[in-house]
Design a protein around this motif. Sequence first.
Motif, mmCIF file in Angstrom:
data_model
loop_
_atom_site.group_PDB
_atom_site.id
_atom_site.type_symbol
_atom_site.label_atom_id
_atom_site.label_comp_id
_atom_site.label_asym_id
_atom_site.label_seq_id
_atom_site.Cartn_x
_atom_site.Cartn_y
_atom_site.Cartn_z
ATOM 1 N N ASN A 1 0.856 -1.170 0.000
ATOM 2 C CA ASN A 1 0.000 0.000 0.000
ATOM 3 C C ASN A 1 0.896 1.225 0.000
ATOM 4 N N PRO A 2 0.543 2.315 -0.699
ATOM 5 C CA PRO A 2 1.416 3.482 -0.740
ATOM 6 C C PRO A 2 1.823 4.005 0.634
ATOM 7 N N ARG A 3 1.008 3.791 1.626
ATOM 8 C CA ARG A 3 1.360 4.236 2.970
ATOM 9 C C ARG A 3 2.021 3.140 3.780
ATOM 10 N N GLY A 4 2.270 1.993 3.185
ATOM 11 C CA GLY A 4 2.934 0.922 3.893
ATOM 12 C C GLY A 4 2.103 0.319 4.993
ATOM 13 N N SER A 5 0.840 0.041 4.737
ATOM 14 C CA SER A 5 -0.051 -0.474 5.771
ATOM 15 C C SER A 5 0.420 -1.828 6.269
ATOM 16 N N ALA A 6 0.009 -2.172 7.478
ATOM 17 C CA ALA A 6 0.484 -3.405 8.108
ATOM 18 C C ALA A 6 0.022 -4.642 7.364
ATOM 19 N N GLU A 7 -1.086 -4.584 6.666
ATOM 20 C CA GLU A 7 -1.574 -5.725 5.895
ATOM 21 C C GLU A 7 -1.818 -5.289 4.457
ATOM 22 N N CYS B 1 8.582 -0.691 34.805
ATOM 23 C CA CYS B 1 7.384 -1.292 34.205
ATOM 24 C C CYS B 1 7.640 -2.757 33.874
ATOM 25 N N SER B 2 6.650 -3.595 34.093
ATOM 26 C CA SER B 2 6.748 -4.998 33.704
ATOM 27 C C SER B 2 6.442 -5.133 32.214
ATOM 28 N N ASP B 3 6.796 -6.273 31.658
ATOM 29 C CA ASP B 3 6.472 -6.527 30.254
ATOM 30 C C ASP B 3 4.975 -6.398 30.007
ATOM 31 N N GLU B 4 4.186 -6.971 30.907
ATOM 32 C CA GLU B 4 2.733 -6.963 30.731
ATOM 33 C C GLU B 4 2.168 -5.545 30.741
ATOM 34 N N GLU B 5 2.748 -4.694 31.555
ATOM 35 C CA GLU B 5 2.282 -3.308 31.608
ATOM 36 C C GLU B 5 2.591 -2.552 30.320
ATOM 37 N N LEU B 6 3.644 -2.969 29.631
ATOM 38 C CA LEU B 6 4.066 -2.262 28.418
ATOM 39 C C LEU B 6 3.395 -2.790 27.152
ATOM 40 N N ILE B 7 2.706 -3.919 27.243
ATOM 41 C CA ILE B 7 2.101 -4.514 26.046
ATOM 42 C C ILE B 7 1.170 -3.546 25.316
ATOM 43 N N PRO B 8 0.247 -2.867 26.000
ATOM 44 C CA PRO B 8 -0.639 -1.950 25.255
ATOM 45 C C PRO B 8 0.128 -0.856 24.528
ATOM 46 N N LEU B 9 1.162 -0.306 25.157
ATOM 47 C CA LEU B 9 1.969 0.736 24.519
ATOM 48 C C LEU B 9 2.665 0.190 23.279
ATOM 49 N N VAL B 10 3.297 -0.981 23.421
ATOM 50 C CA VAL B 10 4.047 -1.566 22.307
ATOM 51 C C VAL B 10 3.110 -1.911 21.152
ATOM 52 N N ASP B 11 1.966 -2.496 21.472
ATOM 53 C CA ASP B 11 1.026 -2.853 20.405
ATOM 54 C C ASP B 11 0.553 -1.611 19.648
ATOM 55 N N THR C 1 1.350 -0.828 15.689
ATOM 56 C CA THR C 1 0.260 -0.587 14.739
ATOM 57 C C THR C 1 0.466 0.728 14.004
ATOM 58 N N GLN C 2 0.799 1.771 14.744
ATOM 59 C CA GLN C 2 1.009 3.078 14.121
ATOM 60 C C GLN C 2 2.259 3.076 13.239
ATOM 61 N N GLY C 3 3.337 2.478 13.739
ATOM 62 C CA GLY C 3 4.594 2.481 12.988
ATOM 63 C C GLY C 3 4.542 1.672 11.716
ATOM 64 N N LEU C 4 3.833 0.553 11.736
ATOM 65 C CA LEU C 4 3.711 -0.266 10.536
ATOM 66 C C LEU C 4 2.755 0.361 9.533
ATOM 67 N N ALA C 5 1.842 1.184 10.016
ATOM 68 C CA ALA C 5 0.959 1.909 9.100
ATOM 69 C C ALA C 5 1.718 3.023 8.407
ATOM 70 N N CYS C 6 2.549 3.742 9.153
ATOM 71 C CA CYS C 6 3.362 4.817 8.568
ATOM 72 C C CYS C 6 4.473 5.157 9.544
ATOM 73 N N ALA C 7 5.663 4.646 9.297
ATOM 74 C CA ALA C 7 6.790 4.835 10.211
ATOM 75 C C ALA C 7 7.122 6.307 10.407
ATOM 76 N N ALA C 8 6.926 7.118 9.372
ATOM 77 C CA ALA C 8 7.285 8.535 9.448
ATOM 78 C C ALA C 8 6.431 9.300 10.447
ATOM 79 N N GLU C 9 5.268 8.767 10.809
ATOM 80 C CA GLU C 9 4.364 9.484 11.711
ATOM 81 C C GLU C 9 4.750 9.325 13.179
ATOM 82 N N LEU C 10 5.641 8.384 13.492
ATOM 83 C CA LEU C 10 6.075 8.226 14.876
ATOM 84 C C LEU C 10 7.018 9.359 15.254
#
Length: 362
Positions: free
Chosen positions: A18-24, A213-223, A227-236
Amino acid sequence: MANLGVVTNDSRMNDAPNPRGSAEPPTPPERAEPTRISSPSELVSLIPYLLGFHPTASVVIMAFENARLGLTARVGLELCARPELLGSRLAAIEQQFPDAGYVLAGYADDRAAADKALSTVEYLLGTENIIDSFYVTNDRYWSRFCNQPGCCPPEGRVYDTQISVAAARAVLAGLQAAPTRSDLARRVQSPRGGAARLARRVMDAAHDTQRNCSDEELIPLVDALLTQGLACAAELSAEQIAQLSVSMDRPLLRDRALRRLSRGTALAHVALWERMVRSTPRAEQGPALGLLGLAAWVSGDGALQVICLERAEQSRIWHPLLEILHDINRMAAPATLWDRLRSELFDAATSVDQAAKETPNT
């Protein structure tokens, strides 16, 4: 000169992003067919896009099985002067592609040097397994295997990347051909000067944020960042890149990124991890180089994969993912292997996690 009658079957060209490099990224029906190569000029025009740069002082080896391109590999002329080392490298390719026929392309300012290197590779692979072998300059090529009178003029045959259908499709698929390998290597440079000092401050802040922070606490942030980075890395933002970079040093969180890596999403991963490499201080680039190298391998970009390994070696960086990359490179493993590895690594882990959730405490 033989009519090659082959297709590239290159994942980077067949799975158009996809031109924006979408995750799928979807694969449009009109782009689903492999690129068909019917002439040497089309194949020669395509080589820089398969490698990611315009080769010099090199022999490019293309392995075809059942008329489909399985591997494009480059060896320097200096390696061709060491038959024992070259033989080991070629043996790994032959092991992965036991029924392959090969097309070779030699690049050098001095044709005699290219011919000598090509002759060595032809001998080690077996001339009976060579489909064709070319000496290539920036606008002409000569077949070493052509025996048809009048087919190959002494001045060579002209090819033009600008009018090549195969090269045009490569560009449309998002492939790039850097002017030189050094230009490709600049894609994984660490920040320097003022940018390096800023990257260090941002990275230190990310470490402070995640330290307790534990791994479990960071899961929502990482996910969310994935999602945002794979959609468009430049937007991070720089801060978000640093947060993701720090989290990728934790195996559980890193696996969440690897679960998303597939041949359909590989180009989006390349864009994300390439940005991370260029934004991360050199001493902490191990996870980013490893993730970028794996994504490059899965996308079919072997040159970028090797450059990640070289950058890590130059910077004396070690990381488990880089060890895996070394093994992949040594075995000349095809990108299709990731399909099985991904299933074995993550499907099994998912099953174990699900079973643990369903088992009542006693």
